[in-house]
Design a protein around this motif. Structure first.
Motif: not given
Length: 322
Positions: A81-89, A42-46, A94-103
């Motif tokens: 299932r996913h993980e989210v990282k929010r770097p300072a820049g 994800l990026f911001g658009v100035s 960034t979203i990264r899928p990990l594995e599938r699980e029951a809905i």
């Protein structure tokens, strides 16, 4: 490319597409998504930042945060299932899928709310939001890393004064008025901004005034008042870029939960955009947090149909696949 990689890419593209429906300041949609190597960035658009109204970029970050949460809702609804990282820049997240699980049915309902949610600026009914519902919304905000402070009657009057002060300050700024006119009113052929169809014919008469966009819409404002409305301040414990991004995620979660409970949520960002009135809001929090914005919570007239959807940029303009 393996079948799993194809599956992940499809899920990420679908998540970015769902994020196009996220709310943003003046519907500027100031985000861009990049799909690459099994992750979504994800990026911001100035170019779509409100330079006069939001020179610090806080509202841009808050808006990007709502899109980030929308993308996560879409992934969970598909069983990822996913993980989210929010770097300072850059990227902001960034979203990264990990594995599938029951809905779970709850995840499906949340996803459905992405299409149902609206910004409704009309008056609310005389039916107060139940305390149990307010408690649920407070918990939703906390579950997403923010806090929702419900205002008492005296604080509502104080909020009304702060909103009035911020409105007068912005009305006196010619450059800000010119910027606002570029984003609000008309038919919005460029797929951004707030069209006349989403604005009341006149500013509703309420204790806490709504933003006066200096242009008329086509929605009947309604004959009610906001006597039964609840006002609150959404805030966080920090004031850095990542805090505002997380604040946007919490706002999105709060808004979708309110929609699911048939509660209208109207964001009031005006008093946060002016340093002096933002300090007033911080005083309501006893200095324990940093306000992202105020919100009005109320019950809408069931006889009213929802406002038309605001326009959205096409997927090809906000999603890049590498």
């Amino acid at each position: 490319m393996s079948e799993h990689t194809d599956e992940v890419t499809r899920a990420l593209v679908q998540a970015a597409d769902a994020a196009r429906f996220a709310p943003s300041i003046h519907n500027t949609q100031p985000w861009r998504w990049v799909v690459r190597a099994g992750r979504l960035e994800l990026f911001g658009v100035s170019e779509r930042q409100l330079r006069e109204q939001d020179p610090s970029g806080r509202m841009l970050l808050l808006s990007c945060g709502t899109a980030l949460h929308h993308a996560q809702v879409a992934l969970v609804a598909e069983g990822w299932r996913h993980e989210v990282k929010r770097p300072a820049g850059d990227p902001l997240a960034t979203i990264r899928p990990l594995e599938r699980e029951a809905i779970h049915p709850e995840a499906t309902r949340h996803f459905q709310m992405l299409q149902v949610r609206r910004t409704d600026r009309r008056t609310v009914t005389d039916d107060a939001v139940p305390q149990e519902t307010l408690g649920h919304l407070v918990k939703v905000a906390e579950d997403h890393g923010a806090h929702l402070h419900v205002l008492d009657r005296d604080q509502v009057i104080e909020l009304a004064a702060a909103v009035d002060q911020s409105q007068r300050a912005q009305d006196s700024d010619e450059r800000l008025r010119a910027e606002q006119a570029k984003w609000v009113g008309g038919d919005r052929d460029e797929n951004t901004g707030i069209p006349a169809s989403a604005l009341p014919e006149e500013v509703p008469l309420t204790t806490v005034a709504e933003r006066d966009f200096q242009t008329s819409g086509t929605l009947p404002a309604g004959s009610g008042h906001d006597h039964a409305a609840t006002y609150a301040v959404l805030y966080g414990t920090g004031d850095d870029a990542v805090d505002w991004l997380r604040g946007g995620e919490a706002l999105s979660a709060l808004w979708l939960a309110a929609t699911e409970q048939a509660v209208s949520l109207l964001p009031l960002s005006g008093p946060v955009e002016i340093p002096s009135t933002r300090q007033t809001l911080r005083g309501m929090l006893s200095g324990t947090g940093y306000p992202f914005l105020a919100v009005r919570l109320g019950t809408l007239d069931p006889a009213h149909s929802a406002p038309p959807k605001t326009p959205r940029l096409p997927a090809g303009q906000v999603i890049e696949i590498l």
